[in-house]
Motif scaffolding. Structure first.
Motif, PDB file in Angstrom:
ATOM      1  N   TRP A 150     -39.056  33.982 157.176  1.00  0.00           N
ATOM      2  CA  TRP A 150     -39.428  35.295 157.703  1.00  0.00           C
ATOM      3  C   TRP A 150     -38.855  35.605 159.089  1.00  0.00           C
ATOM      4  O   TRP A 150     -38.986  36.724 159.559  1.00  0.00           O
ATOM      5  CB  TRP A 150     -40.966  35.424 157.779  1.00  0.00           C
ATOM      6  N   ASN A 151     -38.265  34.622 159.762  1.00  0.00           N
ATOM      7  CA  ASN A 151     -37.932  34.874 161.177  1.00  0.00           C
ATOM      8  C   ASN A 151     -36.689  35.749 161.367  1.00  0.00           C
ATOM      9  O   ASN A 151     -36.646  36.600 162.258  1.00  0.00           O
ATOM     10  CB  ASN A 151     -37.794  33.558 161.950  1.00  0.00           C
ATOM     11  N   TYR A 152     -35.668  35.501 160.523  1.00  0.00           N
ATOM     12  CA  TYR A 152     -34.463  36.348 160.519  1.00  0.00           C
ATOM     13  C   TYR A 152     -34.167  36.704 159.067  1.00  0.00           C
ATOM     14  O   TYR A 152     -33.183  36.212 158.486  1.00  0.00           O
ATOM     15  CB  TYR A 152     -33.267  35.604 161.137  1.00  0.00           C
ATOM     16  N   PRO A 153     -35.008  37.519 158.454  1.00  0.00           N
ATOM     17  CA  PRO A 153     -34.854  37.725 157.007  1.00  0.00           C
ATOM     18  C   PRO A 153     -33.494  38.303 156.624  1.00  0.00           C
ATOM     19  O   PRO A 153     -32.938  37.938 155.590  1.00  0.00           O
ATOM     20  CB  PRO A 153     -35.990  38.699 156.669  1.00  0.00           C
ATOM     21  N   LEU A 154     -32.932  39.151 157.490  1.00  0.00           N
ATOM     22  CA  LEU A 154     -31.629  39.742 157.152  1.00  0.00           C
ATOM     23  C   LEU A 154     -30.491  38.739 157.353  1.00  0.00           C
ATOM     24  O   LEU A 154     -29.663  38.552 156.477  1.00  0.00           O
ATOM     25  CB  LEU A 154     -31.349  40.948 158.047  1.00  0.00           C
ATOM     26  N   GLU A 155     -30.470  38.107 158.495  1.00  0.00           N
ATOM     27  CA  GLU A 155     -29.359  37.198 158.776  1.00  0.00           C
ATOM     28  C   GLU A 155     -29.366  35.990 157.853  1.00  0.00           C
ATOM     29  O   GLU A 155     -28.308  35.516 157.443  1.00  0.00           O
ATOM     30  CB  GLU A 155     -29.386  36.737 160.235  1.00  0.00           C
ATOM     31  N   LEU A 250     -33.498  23.358 157.942  1.00  0.00           N
ATOM     32  CA  LEU A 250     -34.928  23.243 158.270  1.00  0.00           C
ATOM     33  C   LEU A 250     -35.178  23.469 159.764  1.00  0.00           C
ATOM     34  O   LEU A 250     -34.405  24.148 160.419  1.00  0.00           O
ATOM     35  CB  LEU A 250     -35.434  21.889 157.780  1.00  0.00           C
ATOM     36  N   GLY A 251     -36.224  22.916 160.267  1.00  0.00           N
ATOM     37  CA  GLY A 251     -36.643  23.238 161.631  1.00  0.00           C
ATOM     38  C   GLY A 251     -35.928  22.434 162.699  1.00  0.00           C
ATOM     39  O   GLY A 251     -34.953  21.729 162.434  1.00  0.00           O
ATOM     40  N   GLY A 252     -36.423  22.554 163.926  1.00  0.00           N
ATOM     41  CA  GLY A 252     -35.819  21.830 165.036  1.00  0.00           C
ATOM     42  C   GLY A 252     -36.759  21.700 166.227  1.00  0.00           C
ATOM     43  O   GLY A 252     -37.824  22.336 166.275  1.00  0.00           O
ATOM     44  N   LYS A 253     -36.377  20.826 167.140  1.00  0.00           N
ATOM     45  CA  LYS A 253     -37.092  20.690 168.424  1.00  0.00           C
ATOM     46  C   LYS A 253     -35.999  20.413 169.441  1.00  0.00           C
ATOM     47  O   LYS A 253     -35.906  19.333 170.030  1.00  0.00           O
ATOM     48  CB  LYS A 253     -38.108  19.545 168.344  1.00  0.00           C
ATOM     49  N   SER A 254     -35.149  21.395 169.601  1.00  0.00           N
ATOM     50  CA  SER A 254     -33.877  21.156 170.278  1.00  0.00           C
ATOM     51  C   SER A 254     -34.012  21.162 171.797  1.00  0.00           C
ATOM     52  O   SER A 254     -34.817  21.898 172.360  1.00  0.00           O
ATOM     53  CB  SER A 254     -32.865  22.202 169.812  1.00  0.00           C
ATOM     54  N   ALA A 255     -33.169  20.333 172.429  1.00  0.00           N
ATOM     55  CA  ALA A 255     -33.297  20.124 173.875  1.00  0.00           C
ATOM     56  C   ALA A 255     -32.029  20.504 174.614  1.00  0.00           C
ATOM     57  O   ALA A 255     -30.924  20.252 174.139  1.00  0.00           O
ATOM     58  CB  ALA A 255     -33.611  18.652 174.148  1.00  0.00           C
ATOM     59  N   ALA A 256     -32.213  21.077 175.803  1.00  0.00           N
ATOM     60  CA  ALA A 256     -31.115  21.279 176.749  1.00  0.00           C
ATOM     61  C   ALA A 256     -31.277  20.245 177.854  1.00  0.00           C
ATOM     62  O   ALA A 256     -32.338  20.169 178.483  1.00  0.00           O
ATOM     63  CB  ALA A 256     -31.177  22.685 177.335  1.00  0.00           C
ATOM     64  N   ILE A 257     -30.227  19.461 178.076  1.00  0.00           N
ATOM     65  CA  ILE A 257     -30.240  18.503 179.187  1.00  0.00           C
ATOM     66  C   ILE A 257     -29.582  19.200 180.384  1.00  0.00           C
ATOM     67  O   ILE A 257     -28.435  19.660 180.283  1.00  0.00           O
ATOM     68  CB  ILE A 257     -29.440  17.238 178.819  1.00  0.00           C
ATOM     69  N   VAL A 258     -30.312  19.304 181.481  1.00  0.00           N
ATOM     70  CA  VAL A 258     -29.777  20.009 182.652  1.00  0.00           C
ATOM     71  C   VAL A 258     -29.572  19.001 183.782  1.00  0.00           C
ATOM     72  O   VAL A 258     -30.536  18.442 184.323  1.00  0.00           O
ATOM     73  CB  VAL A 258     -30.723  21.143 183.101  1.00  0.00           C
ATOM     74  N   HIS A 259     -28.296  18.761 184.098  1.00  0.00           N
ATOM     75  CA  HIS A 259     -27.954  17.799 185.153  1.00  0.00           C
ATOM     76  C   HIS A 259     -28.056  18.451 186.543  1.00  0.00           C
ATOM     77  O   HIS A 259     -28.124  19.688 186.647  1.00  0.00           O
ATOM     78  CB  HIS A 259     -26.547  17.256 184.918  1.00  0.00           C
ATOM     79  N   ASP A 260     -28.013  17.608 187.570  1.00  0.00           N
ATOM     80  CA  ASP A 260     -28.222  18.165 188.918  1.00  0.00           C
ATOM     81  C   ASP A 260     -27.002  18.915 189.455  1.00  0.00           C
ATOM     82  O   ASP A 260     -27.071  19.550 190.508  1.00  0.00           O
ATOM     83  CB  ASP A 260     -28.727  17.109 189.913  1.00  0.00           C
ATOM     84  N   ALA A 279     -39.107  36.000 170.160  1.00  0.00           N
ATOM     85  CA  ALA A 279     -40.371  35.359 170.551  1.00  0.00           C
ATOM     86  C   ALA A 279     -40.379  33.869 170.190  1.00  0.00           C
ATOM     87  O   ALA A 279     -41.416  33.311 169.795  1.00  0.00           O
ATOM     88  CB  ALA A 279     -41.560  36.089 169.916  1.00  0.00           C
ATOM     89  N   GLY A 280     -39.208  33.253 170.342  1.00  0.00           N
ATOM     90  CA  GLY A 280     -39.119  31.809 170.131  1.00  0.00           C
ATOM     91  C   GLY A 280     -39.147  31.371 168.678  1.00  0.00           C
ATOM     92  O   GLY A 280     -39.117  30.173 168.394  1.00  0.00           O
ATOM     93  N   GLN A 281     -39.173  32.338 167.771  1.00  0.00           N
ATOM     94  CA  GLN A 281     -39.236  31.974 166.343  1.00  0.00           C
ATOM     95  C   GLN A 281     -37.822  31.798 165.801  1.00  0.00           C
ATOM     96  O   GLN A 281     -37.338  32.560 164.961  1.00  0.00           O
ATOM     97  CB  GLN A 281     -40.002  33.054 165.580  1.00  0.00           C
ATOM     98  N   VAL A 282     -37.171  30.797 166.333  1.00  0.00           N
ATOM     99  CA  VAL A 282     -35.771  30.520 166.022  1.00  0.00           C
ATOM    100  C   VAL A 282     -35.671  29.026 165.750  1.00  0.00           C
ATOM    101  O   VAL A 282     -36.148  28.219 166.561  1.00  0.00           O
ATOM    102  CB  VAL A 282     -34.858  30.893 167.210  1.00  0.00           C
ATOM    103  N   CYS A 283     -35.047  28.663 164.631  1.00  0.00           N
ATOM    104  CA  CYS A 283     -34.989  27.229 164.296  1.00  0.00           C
ATOM    105  C   CYS A 283     -34.214  26.453 165.353  1.00  0.00           C
ATOM    106  O   CYS A 283     -34.532  25.313 165.643  1.00  0.00           O
ATOM    107  CB  CYS A 283     -34.361  27.052 162.927  1.00  0.00           C
ATOM    108  N   SER A 284     -33.194  27.084 165.938  1.00  0.00           N
ATOM    109  CA  SER A 284     -32.375  26.397 166.940  1.00  0.00           C
ATOM    110  C   SER A 284     -32.778  26.789 168.360  1.00  0.00           C
ATOM    111  O   SER A 284     -31.965  26.723 169.282  1.00  0.00           O
ATOM    112  CB  SER A 284     -30.899  26.728 166.700  1.00  0.00           C
ATOM    113  N   ALA A 285     -34.030  27.166 168.544  1.00  0.00           N
ATOM    114  CA  ALA A 285     -34.507  27.561 169.876  1.00  0.00           C
ATOM    115  C   ALA A 285     -34.387  26.391 170.855  1.00  0.00           C
ATOM    116  O   ALA A 285     -34.460  25.225 170.477  1.00  0.00           O
ATOM    117  CB  ALA A 285     -35.970  27.996 169.794  1.00  0.00           C
ATOM    118  N   MET A 286     -34.213  26.747 172.126  1.00  0.00           N
ATOM    119  CA  MET A 286     -34.227  25.738 173.183  1.00  0.00           C
ATOM    120  C   MET A 286     -35.705  25.486 173.519  1.00  0.00           C
ATOM    121  O   MET A 286     -36.251  26.048 174.449  1.00  0.00           O
ATOM    122  CB  MET A 286     -33.483  26.276 174.412  1.00  0.00           C
TER     123      MET A 286
END
Ligand code: NAD
Length: 481
Positions: A150-155, A250-260, A279-286
Motif C-alpha cells: 500500500w505504500n507506493y501502490p502506483l510505483e 521485502l522490508g528493511g532497517k537501513s542505515a546511513a553511516i555518517v563520518h566526522d 511519512a517514512g513508509q518506504v522499504c528503503s527508508a533511512m
C-alpha cells in the motif's frame, strides 16, 4: 469522486465475489469509496484470461518493438492523467499531493524505461564446433502474478507490470486493500494503448483470500511480491509448491553511516527525504543514522531541527513541494509506530522530538527522532515503517559497519564521507543490495534494487529485472555433413 470501484478482468470492469471494502481517507478518517473485492473465483477468471492470451501468442508473439511502444504509451497515458491520478492517490494513501505527483511520474518512468528495453532482450549463439549451430532465446514465463503493497501502490505496480509486459507476459495484479483505487489507471492505460484483453488484469482482494488464491494458482508461472517478510515467506512457499520462480522485495532497517568528515549541512536534505518522505513508509527508508562520536551531538541537533521544520497535515492541502508531511496510511499503522517509540523510550532511548499522534482526525504522527539508541534495542532492529529515525553512535569504521549489518535485513545502506577509500571500504562491507555514497536514494529506475538477507531476493529495476520475467531456451541444431 466515484463511489464504487470495480476490478478489471479480461478487459471488463466487474464486481467481486467477496463483496466490497470501504476505502478510508487517512487524511480525515472518513470513508472515501467502496472497492469490489475479488474472491478465489475472480482470481481464477483473471489468471485464466491471462493464460489464454499467453497461449494465443497475441502478446508474446508481437515484434518486441511494437510491444515496447505500447508499454511506453502506457507511461504517457499516466502523465496525461496525472492530475486525477495524483488526487486519488493522495486521498487513499495520505501522502502530500506533490509527493503523489512524483509517484505518478515515477510510475510513468518505469513504462518509458522498460518500453525502451523490450527489443534488447537478445539471445546469443554458442559455438559447438563444426556440424552444429546453437542459439538461445528468452521467452516470457506466461502468467506473471504481481502482489502489491500500500505504500507506493502506483510505483510498485508500474515497476513489475512494465517489465512483465515489455517481455511479453500477461499480468495479474493484486492491489493492496488499503490503497486499491489509483491502480485502476493501469487498466485504463492498457485499454487506451490497445493491449489485448487479458494482458493486464487488476484485482483487489484480501491477502488471505485473493492473495493466497493468486500465489497458489496452478496457471501462474511467475510471482513478484513486494511487501512484508511474513507474507513473503507465505508466497515463496506457495511458489515452491507449484515450482514457479518468485521475486521477493521485502522490508528493511537501513542505515546511513555518517563520518566526522561528512558534509553535515547537505546531510540534512538526506534526512528530510530519507525518513520523512511518504511519512517514512518506504522499504528503503533511512531508518537508522549511525553517527561518528565527534559529530554525534551536532547531528542530533541538526536532524531534530529537520524533523521540527516539517508541517504535518492532510496531503490534499499540500499541493506544492515544501517542508510538509502527510498522514500515514491508516490509524493502525500510526498507532503501531507510536507504540514502538514508547517501547524504545522504555528501553532507554531519548526522544529528541516527536513520538506522538496529532490531536486531530486522521492517521497523523509527528516526525520523530530517537537518539541514544543502542544496537540491542528493538527499535534498532525492527522496521517501524513510519516517520521515526533512530540515531546510534560509533567510534571506529569497523564498529560502524558492524552496527549497520546488525539486523536481519539488507535492503540499502549509505555512507557519508569525503574519504573515497573509506566510502569504498564501506560499500564492500555493507550487507545490502544497494549502497548510497553521499546521497540517500542516489540512483533510479536504471539501477538494480533488491535485498540481501530478510529483505528478499531477486532484483527489480535496471536491466537485471528483465531476467526475472523471461526463461532461457537453448536450441542446438545438428547440421547435415
Ligand atoms: P503485506 O505483506 O501485509 O501486504 C502486501 C500485499 O500482500 C498486499 O497486497 C496483501 O493483500 C498481500 N497479502 C497479504 N497476505 C497475503 C498472503 N498470505 N498471500 C498472498 N498475498 C498476501 O505488506 P504491506 O503492509 O502492504 O507493506 C508493507 C511492507 O512492504 C513493509 O515491510 C515494506 O518494507 C515492504 N515493502 C517493500 C518494498 C521493496 O521494494 N522492497 C517496497 C514497498 C514496501
Amino acid at each position: 469522486m466515484k463511489e464504487h470501484w470495480q476490478n478489471y478482468i479480461n478487459g471488463e470492469w466487474v464486481d467481486g465475489g467477496a463483496g466490497r471494502l470501504d476505502v478510508i481517507n487517512p487524511g480525515t478518517g472518513e470513508k472515501l469509496a467502496e472497492q469490489a473485492l475479488a474472491d478465489a473465483g475472480d482470481v481464477d477468471k483473471a489468471v485464466t484470461s491471462a493464460h489464454e492470451l499467453h497461449l494465443s501468442g497475441a502478446l508474446s508473439g508481437l515484434r518486441p518493438v511494437e510491444r515496447g511502444r505500447m508499454v511506453q504509451a502506457m507511461g504517457r497515458y499516466l502523465l496525461e492523467h496525472i492530475d486525477e491520478i495524483a488526487q486519488i492517490l493522495t486521498l487513499e494513501q495520505g501522502k502530500p499531493l506533490w509527493e503523489a505527483r512524483i509517484e505518478v511520474e515515477g510510475a510513468a518512468r518505469y513504462f518509458e524505461y522498460y518500453g525502451n528495453q523490450a527489443e534488447t532482450v537478445e539471445g546469443r549463439s554458442i559455438p559447438l564446433g563444426k556440424g552444429y549451430f546453437d542459439f538461445t532465446t528468452h521467452e516470457p514465463y506466461g502468467v506473471s502474478a504481481q502482489i502489491i503493497p500500500w505504500n507506493y501502490p502506483l510505483e510498485m505496480t508500474a515497476r513489475s507490470l512494465s517489465a512483465g509486459l515489455a517481455t511479453g507476459n500477461c499480468c495479474v495484479i493484486k492491489t493492496p486493500e488499503l490503497t486499491p483505487l489509483s491502480n485502476a489507471w493501469f487498466a485504463h492505460a492498457a485499454e487506451a494503448v490497445g493491449l489485448p484483453k487479458g494482458a493486464v488484469n487488476i484485482i483487489c482482494g484480501y491477502g488471505h483470500e485473493a492473495g493466497v488464491a493468486l500465489s497458489a494458482h496452478p496457471l501462474v508461472n511467475q510471482i513478484v511480491f513486494t511487501g512484508s517478510v511474513p507474507t513473503g515467506i507465505a508466497i515463496a512457499s506457495a511458489a515452491a509448491k507449484n515450482v514457479v520462480p518468485c521475486v521477493l522485495e521485502l522490508g528493511g532497517k537501513s542505515a546511513a553511516i555518517v563520518h566526522d568528515d561528512a558534509d553535515l549541512e547537505a546531510f540534512e536534505n538526506d534526512v528530510r527525504w530519507g525518513i520523512y518522505f511518504n511519512a517514512g513508509q518506504v522499504c528503503s527508508a533511512m531508518s537508522r543514522v549511525i553517527a561518528h562520536e565527534n559529530v554525534h551531538d551536532e547531528l542530533v541537533e541538526r536532524i531534530t531541527n529537520v524533523a521540527k521544520s516539517l508541517n504535518v497535515g492532510p496531503g490534499i492541502d499540500q499541493p506544492d513541494f515544501g517542508p510538509t508531511m502527510g498522514a500515514m496510511v491508516s490509524e493502525q499503522q500510526r498507532d503501531r509506530a507510536v507504540d514502538m517509540v514508547i517501547e524504545a523510550v522504555k528501553e532507554g532511548a531519548d526522544l529528541s522530538t516527536g513520538g506522538h499522534k496529532l490531536n486531530r482526525d486522521g492517521a497523523f504522527m509527528e516526525p520523530t527522532v530517537l537518539s541514544g539508541v543502542t544496537p540491542d534495542m528493538k527499535i534498532a532492529n525492527e522496521e517501524v515503517f513510519g516517520p521515526v529515525l533512530s540515531i546510534l553512535k560509533f567510534n571506529s569504521d569497523s564498529d560502524a559497519i558492524k552496527i549497520a549489518n546488525n539486523t536481519p535485513y539488507g535492503l540499502v545502506g549509505g555512507v557519508f564521507t569525503k574519504d573515497l577509500d573509506r566510502a569504498m571500504q564501506a560499500s564492500q562491507k555493507l550487507r545490502a543490495g544497494q549502497v548510497f555514497v553521499n546521497e540517500w536514494y542516489a540512483g533510479g529506475v536504471e539501477t538494480p534494487f533488491g535485498g540481501y538477507g530478510k529483505s528478499g531476493y531477486g532484483r527489480e529495476k535496471g536491466r537485471e529485472a528483465l531476467w526475472n520475467y523471461v526463461q532461457t531456451k537453448n536450441v542446438a541444431i545438428k547440421l547435415k555433413d
